[in-house]
Design an enzyme around this catalytic site. Structure first.
Site, mmCIF file in Angstrom:
data_model
loop_
_atom_site.group_PDB
_atom_site.id
_atom_site.type_symbol
_atom_site.label_atom_id
_atom_site.label_comp_id
_atom_site.label_asym_id
_atom_site.label_seq_id
_atom_site.Cartn_x
_atom_site.Cartn_y
_atom_site.Cartn_z
ATOM 1 N N ASN A 132 1.763 -1.443 1.886
ATOM 2 C CA ASN A 132 1.848 -1.652 0.437
ATOM 3 C C ASN A 132 1.398 -0.469 -0.404
ATOM 4 O O ASN A 132 1.871 -0.286 -1.521
ATOM 5 C CB ASN A 132 1.008 -2.878 0.060
ATOM 6 N N ASP A 183 0.905 2.167 -5.520
ATOM 7 C CA ASP A 183 1.794 1.165 -4.938
ATOM 8 C C ASP A 183 3.057 1.805 -4.384
ATOM 9 O O ASP A 183 3.878 2.359 -5.128
ATOM 10 C CB ASP A 183 2.148 0.121 -6.006
ATOM 11 N N ASP A 213 -1.745 -6.624 5.573
ATOM 12 C CA ASP A 213 -2.684 -6.525 4.461
ATOM 13 C C ASP A 213 -1.902 -6.550 3.139
ATOM 14 O O ASP A 213 -0.778 -6.062 3.059
ATOM 15 C CB ASP A 213 -3.473 -5.221 4.593
ATOM 16 N N HIS A 217 1.542 -8.564 -2.308
ATOM 17 C CA HIS A 217 1.861 -7.499 -3.259
ATOM 18 C C HIS A 217 3.150 -6.775 -2.882
ATOM 19 O O HIS A 217 3.506 -5.772 -3.503
ATOM 20 C CB HIS A 217 0.690 -6.522 -3.348
ATOM 21 N N GLU A 263 -1.577 -11.533 4.697
ATOM 22 C CA GLU A 263 -2.698 -11.821 3.810
ATOM 23 C C GLU A 263 -2.134 -12.146 2.435
ATOM 24 O O GLU A 263 -1.886 -11.274 1.621
ATOM 25 C CB GLU A 263 -3.634 -10.615 3.750
#
Length: 476
Positions: A132, A183, A213, A217, A263
């Protein structure tokens, strides 16, 4: 670089042979696996500890991130140092490339030795991966990586350097910086190819699962797309799960053969059902309820039977605490090892979910959370506690046995019956308690697997005396 809060993302898992619908509950499904989270342990330390992990009844282990990461010149060797920004555990959550090996966990060659040890003991290895974002210091990111993805201007989402302000806004959540970390444009085909080559190399080494992880997002199809960057569809998860190839590269093994979880921390506006189409997820809300139970020393007023998630429970990864609740917000760090252990026994005795046991630092206390405070060192010995090992093995032995959870009137005694084959009884109270609860175990006398304490079943009720903060494992 300032200290940051690493926000966990959704976790996904595949259960070979189970239906791919991860929303519809299968009442007969049982989970037998357990995960040992060897948090901040180096590859050589994990390899040396493999027999202990096996003997403790764990079937899988999860490493910290293995890719090159931010690690400035002269960085210290402490897990956490409050006086400087060097040597902290969150460095390996700041990727600078997607290769194998870093200065904290060890080299690729050391990882292979660890993998060979895991294979000898029959332990599956899960790697914590994080596509990410990159490190805060974008100059620390490798030139090879920038070149591979088409240059710096192709590396990040259009607003990827802007920190998220509202984590319930899906545009910000998917397209801006988590905790301020830049990002990555995960929809860039060049990045996807580079990342999948990394994943396939891990699979070649014998890795058989991943923890994603900050998974929530990375956008799903219903999320906003980065039109300014030329993105048409959020297809990262289609590529990562092997549904489609990218520039001639595809996931190297059948996805259903892997244990993958994301996650995806629960909050408002999180598309849990859509993520469930790709992987299992973390039951973060349930973990919070378990910790509240342990703090209060009673279940009264809490629902500990529901997993509090839209996904089917057999596809959830569960925990009493995680590395984030311990090392980030210290939400769970004040709980004693004994409290965590009793929560673990209850959680692991249950029919569903795949529980993850977080390895606390060696020497840690309730006033010194980081203990000996050495990066790469083995954690404390709580994972080897006889109660932990007993319930891990109980879980495997109870394959196919449905659960029946019973609770005493004072909310301090928890009984997990598994068909008519076994039962785990836990006293979360600080004083001795009696158990007198219904069970399907046949009438007779039973000796606990850990302490050798005798219980009896009479007229369908389990009867006995429980020491404070102690659990007992019974089977016929």
């Amino acid at each position: 670089m300032k200290k940051i809060l690493i926000l966990a993302a959704g976790t996904a898992m595949m259960i070979p042979g189970y239906a791919k619908d991860r929303i519809t509950v299968n009442p007969s499904a049982t989970n037998e696996e357990t995960i040992m989270h060897v948090w901040s342990w180096s590859f050589p330390e994990i390899a040396r500890s493999m027999k202990d992990i096996k003997d403790a009844g764990f079937t899988m282990l999860q490493t910290s991130p293995v890719q090159p990461c931010y690690y400035p010149e002269g960085a210290g060797k402490k897990i956490f140092d409050p006086d400087v920004t060097e040597g902290n555990w969150y460095y390996y959550y700041q990727p600078t490339d997607w290769k194998i090996g870093n200065k904290i966990l060890g080299s690729k060659e050391e990882m292979q030795v660890m993998m060979d040890s895991a294979a000898r003991y029959g332990i599956k290895v899960i790697v914590d991966v994080l596509p990410n974002h990159t490190a805060f210091d974008v100059d620390a990111v490798s030139d090879e990586f920038y070149k591979a993805v088409g240059g710096r201007d192709k590396m990040f989402h259009t607003n990827g350097l802007k920190p998220i302000q509202d984590y319930n806004d899906r545009y910000q959540c998917a397209l801006e910086g988590t905790g301020g970390l830049p990002d990555v444009n995960t929809e860039n085909p060049d990045f996807q190819k580079y990342y999948m080559q990394f994943v396939n190399e891990l699979l070649k080494m014998g890795v058989r699962g991943f923890r994603y992880d900050t998974a929530k997002h990375i956008g799903v199809h219903s999320d906003p797309v980065d039109k300014e960057a030329g993105v048409v569809v959020n297809d990262f998860w289609d590529v990562a799960t092997g549904r489609k190839a990218v520039k001639g590269v595809r996931l190297a093994v059948p996805y259903d053969s892997l244990f993958v979880y994301g996650e995806v921390l629960q909050d408002r506006n999180v598309p849990e059902k859509e993520y469930a189409d790709y992987f299992g997820q973390t039951a973060s809300s349930y973990g919070h309820i378990l910790r509240e139970m342990l703090e209060k020393g009673t279940v009264n007023g809490l629902d500990i039977k529901s997993f509090h998630h839209e996904a089917a429970p057999e596809f959830l990864t569960t925990w009493v605490e995680s590395h984030d609740t311990y090392a980030n917000a210290h939400e769970s760090a004040h709980l004693t090892d004994e409290q965590i252990r009793e929560g673990w026994v209850f959680l692991t005795a249950r029919q569903n979910g795949t529980p993850l046991f977080f390895s606390r630092p060696a020497g840690s206390t309730r006033s010194n959370y980081y203990g000996n405070n050495v990066l790469g060192a083995r954690g404390n010995d709580s994972f080897k506690d006889p109660e932990v090992a007993a319930v891990n093995k109980f879980r495997q032995a109870m394959k196919g046995q449905k659960e029946d959870v019973r609770i005493s009137d004072n909310g301090q005694v928890l009984l997990v019956n598994r068909g008519n084959k076994g039962a785990a009884v836990v006293n979360i109270g600080k004083f001795a308690n009696n158990v007198n609860l219904p069970t399907a175990l046949p009438d007779g006398k039973y000796k606990d697997k850990v302490y050798g304490k005798e219980f009896k079943v009479k007229n369908g009720r389990l009867i006995g005396i429980l020491a404070p903060e102690r659990s007992y494992i019974l089977s016929k």
